[in-house]
Motif scaffolding. Structure first.
Motif, PDB file in Angstrom:
ATOM      1  N   ILE A   1       0.842  -1.184   0.000  1.00  0.00           N
ATOM      2  CA  ILE A   1       0.000   0.000   0.000  1.00  0.00           C
ATOM      3  C   ILE A   1       0.883   1.241   0.000  1.00  0.00           C
ATOM      4  N   LYS A   2       0.245   2.394  -0.186  1.00  0.00           N
ATOM      5  CA  LYS A   2       1.007   3.632  -0.325  1.00  0.00           C
ATOM      6  C   LYS A   2       1.600   4.101   0.988  1.00  0.00           C
ATOM      7  N   TYR A   3       0.873   3.951   2.088  1.00  0.00           N
ATOM      8  CA  TYR A   3       1.328   4.475   3.372  1.00  0.00           C
ATOM      9  C   TYR A   3       1.605   3.326   4.336  1.00  0.00           C
ATOM     10  N   CYS A   4       2.764   3.385   4.984  1.00  0.00           N
ATOM     11  CA  CYS A   4       3.138   2.313   5.909  1.00  0.00           C
ATOM     12  C   CYS A   4       3.854   2.854   7.146  1.00  0.00           C
ATOM     13  N   GLY A   5       3.893   4.185   7.299  1.00  0.00           N
ATOM     14  CA  GLY A   5       4.550   4.748   8.468  1.00  0.00           C
ATOM     15  C   GLY A   5       6.029   4.432   8.485  1.00  0.00           C
ATOM     16  N   ASP A   6       6.594   4.314   9.688  1.00  0.00           N
ATOM     17  CA  ASP A   6       8.009   3.967   9.810  1.00  0.00           C
ATOM     18  C   ASP A   6       8.202   2.498  10.160  1.00  0.00           C
ATOM     19  N   LEU A   7       7.207   1.689   9.872  1.00  0.00           N
ATOM     20  CA  LEU A   7       7.330   0.250  10.096  1.00  0.00           C
ATOM     21  C   LEU A   7       8.324  -0.332   9.098  1.00  0.00           C
ATOM     22  N   THR A   8       9.137  -1.258   9.544  1.00  0.00           N
ATOM     23  CA  THR A   8      10.121  -1.875   8.664  1.00  0.00           C
ATOM     24  C   THR A   8       9.432  -2.833   7.696  1.00  0.00           C
ATOM     25  N   ALA A   9      10.154  -3.208   6.663  1.00  0.00           N
ATOM     26  CA  ALA A   9       9.607  -4.145   5.684  1.00  0.00           C
ATOM     27  C   ALA A   9       9.298  -5.496   6.331  1.00  0.00           C
ATOM     28  N   ILE A  10      10.116  -5.898   7.295  1.00  0.00           N
ATOM     29  CA  ILE A  10       9.883  -7.178   7.987  1.00  0.00           C
ATOM     30  C   ILE A  10       8.606  -7.106   8.808  1.00  0.00           C
ATOM     31  N   GLN A  11       8.384  -5.994   9.507  1.00  0.00           N
ATOM     32  CA  GLN A  11       7.160  -5.840  10.295  1.00  0.00           C
ATOM     33  C   GLN A  11       5.917  -5.866   9.408  1.00  0.00           C
ATOM     34  N   GLN A  12       5.999  -5.203   8.274  1.00  0.00           N
ATOM     35  CA  GLN A  12       4.868  -5.211   7.343  1.00  0.00           C
ATOM     36  C   GLN A  12       4.606  -6.615   6.811  1.00  0.00           C
ATOM     37  N   ALA A  13       5.670  -7.343   6.491  1.00  0.00           N
ATOM     38  CA  ALA A  13       5.519  -8.704   5.983  1.00  0.00           C
ATOM     39  C   ALA A  13       4.933  -9.627   7.044  1.00  0.00           C
ATOM     40  N   GLN A  14       5.365  -9.458   8.288  1.00  0.00           N
ATOM     41  CA  GLN A  14       4.819 -10.274   9.379  1.00  0.00           C
ATOM     42  C   GLN A  14       3.326 -10.037   9.558  1.00  0.00           C
ATOM     43  N   LEU A  15       2.920  -8.773   9.487  1.00  0.00           N
ATOM     44  CA  LEU A  15       1.500  -8.445   9.637  1.00  0.00           C
ATOM     45  C   LEU A  15       0.680  -8.989   8.469  1.00  0.00           C
ATOM     46  N   THR A  80      -2.157   9.597  11.587  1.00  0.00           N
ATOM     47  CA  THR A  80      -1.338  10.736  11.150  1.00  0.00           C
ATOM     48  C   THR A  80       0.128  10.328  11.029  1.00  0.00           C
ATOM     49  N   THR A  81       0.586   9.539  11.983  1.00  0.00           N
ATOM     50  CA  THR A  81       1.962   9.038  11.925  1.00  0.00           C
ATOM     51  C   THR A  81       2.156   8.146  10.714  1.00  0.00           C
ATOM     52  N   LEU A  82       1.149   7.345  10.421  1.00  0.00           N
ATOM     53  CA  LEU A  82       1.227   6.451   9.260  1.00  0.00           C
ATOM     54  C   LEU A  82       1.442   7.246   7.981  1.00  0.00           C
ATOM     55  N   LEU A  83       0.774   8.395   7.867  1.00  0.00           N
ATOM     56  CA  LEU A  83       0.881   9.207   6.657  1.00  0.00           C
ATOM     57  C   LEU A  83       2.191   9.983   6.608  1.00  0.00           C
ATOM     58  N   GLU A  84       2.586  10.537   7.756  1.00  0.00           N
ATOM     59  CA  GLU A  84       3.735  11.448   7.779  1.00  0.00           C
ATOM     60  C   GLU A  84       5.069  10.725   7.825  1.00  0.00           C
ATOM     61  N   GLN A  85       5.119   9.535   8.380  1.00  0.00           N
ATOM     62  CA  GLN A  85       6.391   8.828   8.562  1.00  0.00           C
ATOM     63  C   GLN A  85       6.660   7.791   7.472  1.00  0.00           C
ATOM     64  N   THR A  86       5.850   7.747   6.442  1.00  0.00           N
ATOM     65  CA  THR A  86       6.070   6.767   5.368  1.00  0.00           C
ATOM     66  C   THR A  86       7.414   7.012   4.693  1.00  0.00           C
ATOM     67  N   GLY A  87       8.169   5.942   4.515  1.00  0.00           N
ATOM     68  CA  GLY A  87       9.476   6.038   3.869  1.00  0.00           C
ATOM     69  C   GLY A  87      10.602   6.400   4.801  1.00  0.00           C
ATOM     70  N   LYS A  88      10.326   6.554   6.096  1.00  0.00           N
ATOM     71  CA  LYS A  88      11.363   6.943   7.050  1.00  0.00           C
ATOM     72  C   LYS A  88      11.786   5.788   7.945  1.00  0.00           C
ATOM     73  N   SER A  89      11.514   4.588   7.476  1.00  0.00           N
ATOM     74  CA  SER A  89      11.925   3.419   8.237  1.00  0.00           C
ATOM     75  C   SER A  89      13.446   3.307   8.224  1.00  0.00           C
ATOM     76  N   THR A  90      13.987   2.745   9.280  1.00  0.00           N
ATOM     77  CA  THR A  90      15.452   2.633   9.377  1.00  0.00           C
ATOM     78  C   THR A  90      16.018   1.608   8.409  1.00  0.00           C
ATOM     79  N   ASP A  91      15.180   0.724   7.862  1.00  0.00           N
ATOM     80  CA  ASP A  91      15.693  -0.303   6.951  1.00  0.00           C
ATOM     81  C   ASP A  91      15.480   0.065   5.492  1.00  0.00           C
ATOM     82  N   VAL A  92      15.051   1.305   5.223  1.00  0.00           N
ATOM     83  CA  VAL A  92      14.837   1.735   3.844  1.00  0.00           C
ATOM     84  C   VAL A  92      16.174   2.120   3.221  1.00  0.00           C
TER      85      VAL A  92
END
Length: 214
Positions: A1-15, A80-92
Motif C-alpha cells: 500500500i502507499k502508506y506504511c509509516g516507519d514500520l520496517t519491511a519485515i514488520q509489514q511482511a509479518q502483519l 497521522t503518523t502512518l501518513l507522515e512517517q512513510t518512507g522513514k523506516s530505518t531499513d529503507v
C-alpha cells in the motif's frame, strides 16, 4: 500500500502474513485485503500499540477524558503518523535503479565466467588492435567479475581464443595518428559555397519592356 509509516519491511511482511493465515476471506481476495484499507487499518493499530506511550505524552491527549476518547485520540494520532512517517523506516535503502542496471550490464560485458564463455576471455581489442591512448577495458574491474570457473585446461576452453585477428595493429602510433587526423580535420573548416547573384536588367543598360494591357 502507499502508506506504511516507519514500520520496517519485515514488520509489514509479518502483519500481512498473519492476516493471510488467519482471515479466510484474505486468502480468496488477497488484493482487497493486503492492498487496500484493511491492511492500512491494521498498520495503524500496530503503530498505535508501538507508540502508545509517546502518543499519550502529547499535549492534546485527553488524559482526563473517557476511555473511548483516549482510544480515538491514539488511533487518530497513529493514522497521522502512518501518513507522515512513510518512507522513514530505518531499513529503507534508496537505490539508483539506472546505476544498478548499468552496473549489471557492464558486468555482463566484461565478466570472465562459464556463462560468458569465450566472449568473456579478454576479447576486447584482439581483432582491431590497441585502444586509443592505451586504454585497457579490463583494468580496475571488480575481482568478483572473474568467477574463476573457466580456465586453461578446462574442457570448453579453446587455446586459440586469445590469438590476435588478421587485421590487428600493434603500432604504438595508432592513437597518435588517429588524434592527428581528428585534429587536422577539425582545424580546416569547409569553405562556404558562393551564391550566384541574380542577373539585373538595369545592369544591361537596356530599358525593361512593359507588357501592353488591354
Amino acid at each position: 500500500i502507499k502508506y506504511c509509516g516507519d514500520l520496517t519491511a519485515i514488520q509489514q511482511a509479518q502483519l500481512a502474513h498473519r492476516i493471510f493465515d488467519n482471515i479466510k476471506e484474505a486468502q480468496e481476495t488477497v488484493a482487497q485485503w493486503l492492498g487496500c484499507a484493511p491492511f492500512a487499518h491494521a498498520l495503524s493499530i500496530v503503530l498505535a500499540c508501538n507508540k502508545c506511550s509517546t502518543l499519550e505524552a502529547d499535549p492534546g491527549y485527553p488524559g482526563d477524558g473517557t476511555t473511548d476518547a483516549q482510544e480515538e485520540f491514539i488511533l487518530d494520532a497513529a493514522w497521522t503518523t502512518l501518513l507522515e512517517q512513510t518512507g522513514k523506516s530505518t531499513d529503507v535503502i534508496h537505490t539508483d535503479v539506472d546505476l544498478e542496471c548499468l552496473s549489471v550490464f557492464e558486468q555482463r560485458l566484461f565478466e570472465k565466467s562459464v556463462q560468458s564463455g569465450s566472449a568473456g576471455n579478454y576479447q576486447w581489442g584482439l581483432d582491431a588492435g590497441n585502444h586509443q591512448d592505451g586504454w585497457d577495458p579490463y583494468a580496475g574491474l571488480p575481482s568478483y567479475w572473474n568467477h574463476n570457473d573457466r580456465n586453461e585446461g578446462d574442457a570448453d576452453y579453446d587455446e586459440n581464443e586469445l590469438e590476435r585477428g588478421p587485421d590487428f595493429s600493434d603500432s604504438e602510433n595508432v592513437a597518435a595518428s588517429t588524434n592527428k587526423v581528428l585534429n587536422s580535420s577539425s582545424q580546416h573548416a569547409p569553405r562556404p559555397r558562393k551564391q550566384e547573384q541574380p542577373k539585373s536588367h538595369a545592369s544591361s543598360g537596356k530599358p525593361k519592356k512593359r507588357r501592353k494591357t488591354i
